[in-house]
Design an enzyme around this catalytic site. Structure first.
Site, PDB file in Angstrom:
ATOM      1  N   PRO A   1      -7.216  -0.390  10.080  1.00 18.35           N
ATOM      2  CA  PRO A   1      -8.273   0.634  10.137  1.00 18.35           C
ATOM      3  C   PRO A   1      -9.002   0.632  11.483  1.00 18.35           C
ATOM      4  O   PRO A   1      -8.809  -0.284  12.287  1.00 18.35           O
ATOM      5  CB  PRO A   1      -9.227   0.193   9.030  1.00 18.35           C
TER       6      PRO A   1
ATOM      7  N   CYS B   1      -4.947   8.252   8.692  1.00 17.35           N
ATOM      8  CA  CYS B   1      -4.292   7.903   9.963  1.00 17.35           C
ATOM      9  C   CYS B   1      -4.595   8.790  11.169  1.00 17.35           C
ATOM     10  O   CYS B   1      -4.781   8.258  12.265  1.00 17.35           O
ATOM     11  CB  CYS B   1      -2.796   7.826   9.743  1.00 17.35           C
TER      12      CYS B   1
ATOM     13  N   GLY C   1       0.811  -1.217   0.000  1.00 19.24           N
ATOM     14  CA  GLY C   1       0.000   0.000   0.000  1.00 19.24           C
ATOM     15  C   GLY C   1       0.841   1.261   0.000  1.00 19.24           C
ATOM     16  O   GLY C   1       1.978   1.276  -0.487  1.00 19.24           O
TER      17      GLY C   1
HETATM   18  P1  NAD Z   1      -3.089   0.424   2.459  1.00 19.77           P
HETATM   19  O1  NAD Z   1      -4.505   0.107   2.692  1.00 19.77           O
HETATM   20  O2  NAD Z   1      -2.701   1.373   1.379  1.00 19.77           O
HETATM   21  O3  NAD Z   1      -2.262  -0.933   2.166  1.00 19.77           O
HETATM   22  C1  NAD Z   1      -2.397  -2.097   2.912  1.00 19.77           C
HETATM   23  C2  NAD Z   1      -2.255  -3.292   1.975  1.00 19.77           C
HETATM   24  O4  NAD Z   1      -2.201  -4.482   2.760  1.00 19.77           O
HETATM   25  C3  NAD Z   1      -3.430  -3.485   1.013  1.00 19.77           C
HETATM   26  O5  NAD Z   1      -2.949  -3.457  -0.317  1.00 19.77           O
HETATM   27  C4  NAD Z   1      -4.013  -4.856   1.388  1.00 19.77           C
HETATM   28  O6  NAD Z   1      -4.476  -5.592   0.271  1.00 19.77           O
HETATM   29  C5  NAD Z   1      -2.823  -5.528   2.020  1.00 19.77           C
HETATM   30  N1  NAD Z   1      -3.149  -6.638   2.933  1.00 19.77           N
HETATM   31  C6  NAD Z   1      -4.023  -6.645   3.970  1.00 19.77           C
HETATM   32  N2  NAD Z   1      -4.005  -7.839   4.591  1.00 19.77           N
HETATM   33  C7  NAD Z   1      -3.107  -8.608   3.935  1.00 19.77           C
HETATM   34  C8  NAD Z   1      -2.628  -9.933   4.113  1.00 19.77           C
HETATM   35  N3  NAD Z   1      -3.062 -10.703   5.118  1.00 19.77           N
HETATM   36  N4  NAD Z   1      -1.696 -10.409   3.256  1.00 19.77           N
HETATM   37  C9  NAD Z   1      -1.238  -9.630   2.245  1.00 19.77           C
HETATM   38  N5  NAD Z   1      -1.637  -8.363   2.032  1.00 19.77           N
HETATM   39  C10 NAD Z   1      -2.561  -7.848   2.872  1.00 19.77           C
HETATM   40  O7  NAD Z   1      -2.510   0.912   3.859  1.00 19.77           O
HETATM   41  P2  NAD Z   1      -1.318   1.954   4.115  1.00 19.77           P
HETATM   42  O8  NAD Z   1      -1.807   3.343   3.937  1.00 19.77           O
HETATM   43  O9  NAD Z   1      -0.112   1.504   3.371  1.00 19.77           O
HETATM   44  O10 NAD Z   1      -1.097   1.762   5.684  1.00 19.77           O
HETATM   45  C11 NAD Z   1      -0.494   0.588   6.188  1.00 19.77           C
HETATM   46  C12 NAD Z   1      -0.148   0.821   7.643  1.00 19.77           C
HETATM   47  O11 NAD Z   1       0.830   1.861   7.748  1.00 19.77           O
HETATM   48  C13 NAD Z   1      -1.324   1.268   8.528  1.00 19.77           C
HETATM   49  O12 NAD Z   1      -1.156   0.694   9.797  1.00 19.77           O
HETATM   50  C14 NAD Z   1      -1.139   2.773   8.607  1.00 19.77           C
HETATM   51  O13 NAD Z   1      -1.661   3.298   9.809  1.00 19.77           O
HETATM   52  C15 NAD Z   1       0.360   2.906   8.607  1.00 19.77           C
HETATM   53  N6  NAD Z   1       0.872   4.181   8.075  1.00 19.77           N
HETATM   54  C16 NAD Z   1       0.325   4.736   6.954  1.00 19.77           C
HETATM   55  C17 NAD Z   1       0.859   5.911   6.435  1.00 19.77           C
HETATM   56  C18 NAD Z   1       0.294   6.538   5.191  1.00 19.77           C
HETATM   57  O14 NAD Z   1       0.750   7.602   4.826  1.00 19.77           O
HETATM   58  N7  NAD Z   1      -0.670   5.945   4.513  1.00 19.77           N
HETATM   59  C19 NAD Z   1       1.983   6.493   7.036  1.00 19.77           C
HETATM   60  C20 NAD Z   1       2.525   5.890   8.177  1.00 19.77           C
HETATM   61  C21 NAD Z   1       1.965   4.727   8.688  1.00 19.77           C
HETATM   62  C1  UGA Z   2       0.641  12.102   8.729  1.00 19.78           C
HETATM   63  C2  UGA Z   2       1.941  12.416   9.466  1.00 19.78           C
HETATM   64  O1  UGA Z   2       2.398  13.722   9.067  1.00 19.78           O
HETATM   65  C3  UGA Z   2       3.016  11.384   9.149  1.00 19.78           C
HETATM   66  O2  UGA Z   2       4.184  11.640   9.915  1.00 19.78           O
HETATM   67  C4  UGA Z   2       2.480   9.983   9.476  1.00 19.78           C
HETATM   68  O3  UGA Z   2       3.439   9.004   9.127  1.00 19.78           O
HETATM   69  C5  UGA Z   2       1.193   9.738   8.720  1.00 19.78           C
HETATM   70  O4  UGA Z   2       0.229  10.778   9.053  1.00 19.78           O
HETATM   71  C6  UGA Z   2       0.527   8.444   9.052  1.00 19.78           C
HETATM   72  O5  UGA Z   2       0.786   7.862  10.095  1.00 19.78           O
HETATM   73  O6  UGA Z   2      -0.280   8.053   8.216  1.00 19.78           O
HETATM   74  P1  UGA Z   2      -0.274  12.436   6.258  1.00 19.78           P
HETATM   75  O7  UGA Z   2      -1.582  12.163   6.895  1.00 19.78           O
HETATM   76  O8  UGA Z   2       0.102  11.668   5.057  1.00 19.78           O
HETATM   77  O9  UGA Z   2       0.902  12.201   7.338  1.00 19.78           O
HETATM   78  O10 UGA Z   2      -0.166  13.986   5.864  1.00 19.78           O
HETATM   79  P2  UGA Z   2       0.010  15.332   6.731  1.00 19.78           P
HETATM   80  O11 UGA Z   2       0.940  16.212   6.000  1.00 19.78           O
HETATM   81  O12 UGA Z   2       0.339  15.041   8.136  1.00 19.78           O
HETATM   82  O13 UGA Z   2      -1.440  15.981   6.639  1.00 19.78           O
HETATM   83  C7  UGA Z   2      -2.537  15.402   7.305  1.00 19.78           C
HETATM   84  C8  UGA Z   2      -3.733  16.329   7.207  1.00 19.78           C
HETATM   85  O14 UGA Z   2      -3.541  17.499   8.004  1.00 19.78           O
HETATM   86  C9  UGA Z   2      -4.020  16.839   5.794  1.00 19.78           C
HETATM   87  O15 UGA Z   2      -5.412  16.851   5.583  1.00 19.78           O
HETATM   88  C10 UGA Z   2      -3.460  18.241   5.806  1.00 19.78           C
HETATM   89  O16 UGA Z   2      -4.075  19.087   4.885  1.00 19.78           O
HETATM   90  C11 UGA Z   2      -3.771  18.662   7.232  1.00 19.78           C
HETATM   91  N1  UGA Z   2      -2.904  19.753   7.728  1.00 19.78           N
HETATM   92  C12 UGA Z   2      -1.568  19.551   7.851  1.00 19.78           C
HETATM   93  C13 UGA Z   2      -3.475  20.944   8.117  1.00 19.78           C
HETATM   94  O17 UGA Z   2      -4.695  21.145   8.022  1.00 19.78           O
HETATM   95  N2  UGA Z   2      -2.666  21.941   8.607  1.00 19.78           N
HETATM   96  C14 UGA Z   2      -1.321  21.768   8.745  1.00 19.78           C
HETATM   97  O18 UGA Z   2      -0.644  22.709   9.213  1.00 19.78           O
HETATM   98  C15 UGA Z   2      -0.758  20.551   8.356  1.00 19.78           C
END
Ligand code: NAD
Ligand code: UGA
Length: 452
Positions: free
Chosen positions: A88, A271, A9
């Site tokens: 989620p 997140c 992902g």
């Molecule tokens: P995502 O939904 O984009 O990707 C997750 C993937 O895992 C999906 O493609 C799904 O098909 C796959 N999956 C689920 N169960 C599976 C299984 N049993 N075997 C193989 N594949 C499987 O999610 P994401 O945004 O990449 O987030 C992943 C994790 O990282 C979450 O815990 C999220 O909180 C964390 N995180 C996300 C961000 C971000 O910017 N999106 C940043 C930091 C941390």
């Molecule tokens: C956030 C964190 O910044 C990452 O460090 C973390 O890894 C990630 O969540 C996660 O765990 O998923 P992200 O959600 O991708 O990253 O993007 P951000 O830049 O943090 O923005 C989040 C939201 O806050 C957006 O809707 C953005 O528009 C809003 N935002 C951000 C504001 O409204 N004001 C600000 O000053 C900054």
């Protein structure tokens, strides 16, 4: 080293591409259940839009970076397995609407236990509640396959839209593990991967629980700053203060700092809300209701901000938008991503539709199908239309609501757009993105977050 990442992902794909780019002696395979996603990672049409990502993927793909649905085989062959699946908010049963749904993490742990193949390091990359590693350890510990496992926590801090820069040059990498001899050795193995492009002093090592909890805490603190400035934005609107001036004045205090003080229509993304709800749920679980309530307020303030934005639209448009057409500029939760999960646009659009408005939507990257499913609409719904550019979306509307800070919106020809709209024409800038003088000179009635 042979590395497997389960979950292709927004985190698994970019993170592993960066490891593969920098650790040329390691073989990195990203696996997923979703065949379509894997096919897309193997093409030049990647499943996620992220500036600079395609170049990094192309540099390593086929050399030491692979995308596959052969999950069991890859697990079996690997020394290190990153779990990067989605976590989620639970939408059923106990903890519904608050706790993290760990069934995908658990199923990965069970799969690793079942497949075997040798001693392994299992790394939680997903964001998980503190003490999740205990569950993973127990499942692996009782696998009876004769192999031993070390469980580490290595949460990801990248932000979407800037993922490549964040991964290339992170503020820090965090790795938690058992403080036993075997645990410390496992930590050092993962440190040695990151150390191929990140200075050792930027790699923090801790115990497991500190690492897991630091991730939830970091997101809670970041979101809290946004809710704090958004709370002040409401007071600014009531008093004639200007929220950007206030943010600038307080942000110059080195103890406060200037980042994450941009008031907006609210934070979105997959997140922040999920992680704060989870943090608060954990506090409840551990008998700390006052702490839970403290963090809940960050989410409540965010909901209030989205509501307030719609209320402002209603107030300005003579208390009714029924039958009126409103252009929605931007649907992604922030610029430079195609991700609309928990985007404030969803709440704003849903409420406007409840008020019987018609919406003309344009986003440079979010596909139409994603927007329709986010709003729970079917493709034939006559209340929404989709457009290829902002100018086209605004044509014939009564108002524009700017919801995402895409750079291209800064270059709009406002006079030309205004000429084609119903009068009086309103401009609701949910990001304070566009020069207010230009908007007003074009003829719009301008409404901005945090401005009287
Ligand atoms: P995502 O939904 O984009 O990707 C997750 C993937 O895992 C999906 O493609 C799904 O098909 C796959 N999956 C689920 N169960 C599976 C299984 N049993 N075997 C193989 N594949 C499987 O999610 P994401 O945004 O990449 O987030 C992943 C994790 O990282 C979450 O815990 C999220 O909180 C964390 N995180 C996300 C961000 C971000 O910017 N999106 C940043 C930091 C941390
Ligand atoms: C956030 C964190 O910044 C990452 O460090 C973390 O890894 C990630 O969540 C996660 O765990 O998923 P992200 O959600 O991708 O990253 O993007 P951000 O830049 O943090 O923005 C989040 C939201 O806050 C957006 O809707 C953005 O528009 C809003 N935002 C951000 C504001 O409204 N004001 C600000 O000053 C900054």
């Amino acid at each position: 080293m042979k590395i497997c990442c389960i979950g292709a992902g927004y985190v698994g794909g970019p993170t592993m591409a960066m490891i593969a780019k920098n650790c040329v002696d390691s073989k990195v395979t990203v696996v997923d259940l979703n065949q379509e996603r894997i096919d897309s990672w193997n093409s030049d049409d990647l499943p996620i839009y992220e500036p600079g990502l395609l170049e990094v993927v192309k540099a390593a793909r086929g050399r030491n970076l692979f995308f596959s649905t052969e999950i069991d085989q890859t697990i079996q062959d690997s020394d290190i397995i990153f779990i990067s699946v989605n976590t989620p908010t639970k939408d059923y049963g106990s903890g519904k609407g608050r706790a993290a749904d760990l069934r995908f993490v658990e199923s990965c742990a069970r799969n690793i236990a079942k497949v075997g193949g040798g001693n392994k390091i299992v790394v939680e990359k997903s964001t998980v509640p503190v003490r999740t590693a205990q569950m993973v350890k127990e499942i692996l510990g009782e696998s009876n396959n004769g192999f031993s496992y070390q469980v580490l926590s290595n949460p990801e801090f990248l932000a979407e839209g800037t993922a490549i820069a964040d991964l290339e040059n992170p503020d820090r990498v965090l790795i938690g593990g058992d403080q036993s001899k075997e645990g410390l050795e496992a930590i050092e193995k993962v440190v040695s991967l990151y150390n191929q492009w990140i200075d050792r002093e930027n790699i923090i090592t801790t115990n497991l629980w500190s690492s897991e909890l630091s991730k939830l805490t970091a997101n809670a603190f970041l979101a809290q700053r946004i809710s704090s400035i958004n709370a002040i934005s409401a007071l600014c609107e009531a008093t004639g203060a200007d929220v950007d001036e206030v943010a600038n004045a307080i942000g110059t205090d080195s103890r406060i700092g200037p980042k994450f003080l941009k008031s907006s229509v609210g934070f979105g993304g997959s997140c922040f809300q999920k992680d704060i709800l989870n943090l608060s749920y954990l506090c409840q679980h551990f008998g700390l209701p006052e702490v839970a309530e403290y963090w809940d307020q960050v989410v409540r303030m965010n909901d209030y901000q989205k509501d307030r934005f719609v209320q402002r639209i209603m107030d300005a448009m003579f208390n009714t938008v029924s039958g009126k057409k409103i252009a929605i500029l931007g649907f992604a939760f922030k610029k430079d991503t195609n991700d609309a999960r928990e985007s404030p646009a969803i709440a704003v659009c849903s409420r406007l539709l409840d008020e019987r408005a018609h919406l003309a939507i344009y986003d440079p990257q979010v596909p139409k199908d994603t927007i329709l499913s986010s709003l729970r609409l079917d493709a034939n719904d006559k209340r929404v239309s989709f457009h290829d550019c902002a100018t086209d979306a605004a044509n014939g509307t009564h108002a524009i609501a700017l919801l995402t800070e895409w750079d291209e919106f800064k270059k709009l020809n406002l006079k030309e757009i205004y000429a084609e709209m119903e009068k009086p024409a309103h401009f609701f800038d949910g990001r304070n993105l566009i020069d207010p003088i230009e908007v007003q000179n074009a003829g719009f009635r301008l409404h901005r977050i945090g401005k009287g």
